[in-house]
Motif scaffolding. Structure first.
Motif, mmCIF file in Angstrom:
data_model
loop_
_atom_site.group_PDB
_atom_site.id
_atom_site.type_symbol
_atom_site.label_atom_id
_atom_site.label_comp_id
_atom_site.label_asym_id
_atom_site.label_seq_id
_atom_site.Cartn_x
_atom_site.Cartn_y
_atom_site.Cartn_z
ATOM 1 N N ASP A 22 10.525 31.268 56.080
ATOM 2 C CA ASP A 22 11.636 30.333 56.308
ATOM 3 C C ASP A 22 12.234 30.442 57.707
ATOM 4 O O ASP A 22 13.044 29.609 58.106
ATOM 5 N N GLY A 23 11.839 31.465 58.451
ATOM 6 C CA GLY A 23 12.455 31.693 59.748
ATOM 7 C C GLY A 23 12.051 30.663 60.788
ATOM 8 O O GLY A 23 10.883 30.280 60.898
ATOM 9 N N SER A 79 19.985 25.874 69.051
ATOM 10 C CA SER A 79 20.205 26.929 68.059
ATOM 11 C C SER A 79 21.529 26.752 67.340
ATOM 12 O O SER A 79 21.631 26.982 66.123
ATOM 13 N N THR A 121 21.582 26.247 63.339
ATOM 14 C CA THR A 121 22.299 27.196 62.488
ATOM 15 C C THR A 121 23.366 26.488 61.674
ATOM 16 O O THR A 121 23.547 26.766 60.488
ATOM 17 N N GLY A 152 22.130 24.971 58.601
ATOM 18 C CA GLY A 152 21.677 25.867 57.554
ATOM 19 C C GLY A 152 20.302 26.450 57.752
ATOM 20 O O GLY A 152 19.784 27.143 56.858
ATOM 21 N N LEU A 153 19.677 26.213 58.900
ATOM 22 C CA LEU A 153 18.381 26.819 59.163
ATOM 23 C C LEU A 153 18.559 28.296 59.498
ATOM 24 O O LEU A 153 19.558 28.692 60.107
ATOM 25 N N SER A 154 17.579 29.103 59.124
ATOM 26 C CA SER A 154 17.627 30.534 59.382
ATOM 27 C C SER A 154 16.918 30.847 60.691
ATOM 28 O O SER A 154 15.723 30.554 60.840
ATOM 29 N N LEU A 155 17.646 31.419 61.656
ATOM 30 C CA LEU A 155 17.080 31.820 62.944
ATOM 31 C C LEU A 155 17.081 33.346 63.007
ATOM 32 O O LEU A 155 18.040 33.957 63.482
ATOM 33 N N PRO A 156 16.039 33.981 62.505
ATOM 34 C CA PRO A 156 16.030 35.441 62.458
ATOM 35 C C PRO A 156 15.941 36.046 63.853
ATOM 36 O O PRO A 156 15.308 35.486 64.749
ATOM 37 N N SER A 199 8.228 36.945 60.301
ATOM 38 C CA SER A 199 9.465 36.289 59.874
ATOM 39 C C SER A 199 9.529 34.835 60.316
ATOM 40 O O SER A 199 10.427 34.099 59.912
ATOM 41 N N ARG A 232 14.618 21.113 58.062
ATOM 42 C CA ARG A 232 15.411 21.595 56.920
ATOM 43 C C ARG A 232 14.869 21.018 55.613
ATOM 44 O O ARG A 232 14.716 21.732 54.614
#
Length: 747
Positions: A347-348, A363, A367, A370-374, A422, A494
């Motif tokens: 999902d990263g 970014s 973010t 709701g997106l995951s930015l590891p 990730s 997303r």
């Protein structure tokens, strides 16, 4: 947009289908729903007698007929029917169908023999296209000729008002009697468009109620995106959006279904179709108009449909995995990505750019969405700093400073990012052309995409769009998803991640829907009073029948009985007037709380009965109730929606329900996961977790109440117009939940 396709994507698409396990679609489709895992077939009904599975109409002979009749065909210059006839002849030749013109006064049309009536046709035809102002008289003739499908272009039906609605109802009734299936009325020629045959890979199937609104998706073909079907449903007197979703969800070439919906003909049918698509892992992306009062009014004037309460429509779509987008540009970009991208491995999301400002800007937006930015690992960052100066950030977003993309380092950086476990998606925003740097970057991204299973997205920000790096390199790739705006890219990515999360291990809620009434239902039936509002006391008995906890209480009709009841219930107590016409007791002063003595009980009884007499409110008695103070006040209820039938709502209760309007809604049936998801949607969800020293609430008990209320909605849907439990006091964890007040209105 995603660029042109190659054969490798077809192989990947088949692999993606096979990976869906038991719910993978079959290449062979039928006229009815397939049996499901629990053995319930197409005829299975729930406890309220509604179907549990979507029928799949066999539309093969609609889209690919062997023979076609054109009723009202013409070749007279200047006549509207002439141009339509010419287009239908060209379409019939493309699909290999025999075309028969029908007109009472013509011997031939465009050199083809013309027949005077439907009864004179030389063979049984699959499809009849009606170029007549009133299709109703023709329907019976088509039935006698055993025609399978018909298309009615004529307007002047439900979209025009009450008389038009009556005319459409007569047409729909005639179609039902005939046994044929009708597209329209008030439709157009979009079903007979020419589709490019030189494109391969998974396709988009398009459904629109307004033909013009499908044009942006149709033109995706010019960017190499394959389209397989277009269903312009019009007024949906018979065939509706749900029918086409069910059919397309079974087609092996369809990678995504794109819909423009003005109004739903039947909410239940739509959800069953969406459920079928979810079972098969086929994404459904929809623009649904009617979010505002103005939009809803315009939609009704155009197709004569109910738009439904938009909050219910929105929740129902999410509940069954339909991806709702706001604009046609989002529809085309999101459908294109979902149709063609491989299943995500993680999902990263990593944002990679040649500008720190661009990366930071994107970014932030990603973010917020709701997106995951590891954060990349220290080892990965150290590797990236072999090619990127130490002073630049490579944690995520990754800023290369520009120069490394111009040589061999550019590809090394991309490969290193993609190698991180990730990372499932790499997004590279290119805000404008900066050759040769941007040209080299685009080519490196395309080359890397051909060698990875991970998704690579590019945002080409130039407003010109004629640059070679964009037109040739990016759009020429089947593996890179190319967008023109930050917003569309984020929406599509997303949706892509959410769709695969939703469909992985998807189990249809219809599989677990009750098929027979529970013992609670039989108890509840005895309490129902058709057309009446129940008193609070009777409404609480209804809750008790379904195992929902209520306070200790007694209904009394004298002050002395009230004092005795208080002793049994235990001080302090609450006293409330109870009657079948009382909805808002507090506003009338018909609630007394915190009573601690016999004298207070007697005074309260006298005051409550005096107010009721003054307000001319009939009572069935006074309730003496246990006082429950410590907890979170919630509301749980049932309402009837015009489109979907009974719906279940949960939200913050007490006085907050009318102040904050913080509530979530679902359409039964649904399971525990959806009940918990409803709670997470609430803005005030933190109250259930415990704030300002308060203990966490008993969320498990709240979820149990929601599920029991859902059972009530399913079993009493035809008898219960409205249920309102407010407040439902959710006690500290492990102590349960208590319905302090209830309103029930019978149908």
């Amino acid at each position: 947009m995603l660029g042109s396709t190659h054969g490798t994507l077809t192989t990947d698409f088949r692999a993606r289908v096979e990976a869906c396990g038991d719910h993978a679609r079959n290449a062979v489709h039928s006229t009815t729903a397939d049996p499901t895992a629990d053995g319930a077939g197409a005829g299975a009904l729930d406890v309220s007698g509604r179907p549990l599975h979507a029928d799949v109409p066999d539309l093969d002979r609609f889209f690919r007929p062997e023979s076609v009749a054109v009723i009202g065909a013409s070749d007279a210059e200047g006549r509207p029917n002439t141009g339509i006839t010419r287009q239908l002849i060209a379409w019939a030749e493309r699909v290999g169908a025999r075309l028969h013109p029908v007109h009472p006064t013509r011997a031939s049309v465009f050199g083809r023999p013309c027949h005077a009536s439907v009864g004179d046709l030389p063979e049984q035809v699959d499809l009849a296209v009606l170029l007549v102002a009133d299709p109703l008289p023709v329907i019976e003739q088509l039935a006698e000729a055993k025609v399978k499908f018909a298309v009615a272009f004529a307007s002047g039906f439900a979209e025009t008002g009450d008389q038009g609605k009556e005319a459409q109802a007569r047409l729909a009734a005639a179609v039902r009697r005939s046994g044929l299936r009708l597209l329209g009325p008030n439709t157009n020629l979009n079903a007979f468009q020419e589709f490019r045959e030189d494109l391969d890979g998974p396709a988009i199937a398009l459904i629109t109620q307004s033909g013009h609104q499908g044009r942006p998706v149709y033109t995706l073909q010019e960017l190499g995106i394959r389209l397989s079907h277009w269903a312009p449903t019009g007024n949906e007197a018979d065939l509706e959006t749900a029918d086409f979703i069910s059919y397309f969800a079974e087609r092996p070439e369809v990678g995504a279904i794109a819909c423009y919906v003005e109004g739903l003909k039947d909410g239940r049918s739509f959800l069953l179709a969406a459920d079928r698509a979810a079972r098969n892992g086929v994404p459904v992306v929809a623009v649904k108009v009617g979010r505002t009062e103005t939009g809803a009014r315009m939609a009704a004037s155009h197709t004569g449909k109910l738009t439904g309460a938009d909050t219910v429509v929105d929740a129902a779509m999410r509940q069954f995995g339909v991806i709702r987008v706001d604009g046609l540009d989002e529809l085309q970009d999101t459908a294109a990505l979902l149709a063609r991208a491989r299943r995500p491995q993680a999902d990263g999301v990593v944002v990679y750019s040649i500008s720190g400002g661009t990366g930071a800007h994107f970014s932030d937006l990603a973010t917020e969405a709701g997106l995951s930015l590891p954060t990349l690992s220290e080892a990965r960052q150290a590797e990236l700093h072999q090619w990127i100066p130490e002073y630049l950030n490579v944690a995520n977003p990754v800023d290369n400073g520009g120069h490394p993309v111009g040589d061999w380092r550019g590809r090394k950086i991309i490969d290193s990012i993609l190698a991180d476990p990730s990372v499932g998606v790499l997004i590279c925003p290119i805000t404008g052309p900066f050759p040769p740097m941007s040209d080299k970057l685009a080519q490196d991204l395309v080359d890397a995409a051909e060698e990875t299973d991970k998704l690579i997205c590019v945002v080409w920000g130039s407003p010109v769009g004629t640059e070679d790096a964009y037109r040739t390199t990016l759009l020429g790739s089947s593996r890179v998803a190319t967008f023109r705006t930050f917003g569309n890219c984020i929406t599509a990515v997303r949706s892509y991640l959410e769709h695969h999360r939703f469909t992985t291990g998807y189990r249809s809620p219809f599989d677990d829907a009750p098929r027979t009434p529970s013992p609670s239902y039989r108890k509840a039936q005895a309490l129902m009073r058709p057309g009446q509002q129940l008193s609070e006391h009777a409404a609480k008995q209804l809750l008790r029948a379904y195992g929902i906890r209520v306070p200790r209480e007694q209904l009394v009709t004298s002050a002395a009985a009230a004092v005795r009841a208080a002793g049994l219930v235990g001080y302090p107590v609450v006293m409330k007037a109870s009657g079948p016409q009382l909805a808002h007791k507090t506003e009338l002063g018909l609630v007394k709380i915190g009573l601690t003595s016999a004298s207070q009980i007697r005074d309260a009884y006298r005051e409550l009965t005096d107010i009721a007499r003054y307000e001319n409110v009939p009572l069935d008695g006074i309730l003496v109730c246990q006082m429950v103070e410590r907890g979170v006040e919630m509301v749980v209820g049932v309402t009837q929606d015009d489109l979907f039938g009974p719906t279940v709502t949960v939200g913050l209760g007490g006085v907050l329900v009318e102040v904050l309007h913080d509530a979530a809604v679902r359409v039964p049936p649904f399971g525990e996961d959806q009940a918990r998801a409803m709670l997470r949607e609430l803005r005030g969800h933190a109250l259930l977790e415990g704030v300002r020293g308060a203990p966490p609430a008993d969320v498990d008990a709240l979820v149990e109440v929601v599920l029991r209320v859902q059972r009530m909605a399913l079993e009493l849907g035809g008898e219960l117009s409205e249920l309102d439990i407010n407040p439902l006091m959710v006690l500290p964890r492990g102590q349960g939940a208590v319905a302090l007040d209830a309103l029930a209105i019978c149908r």
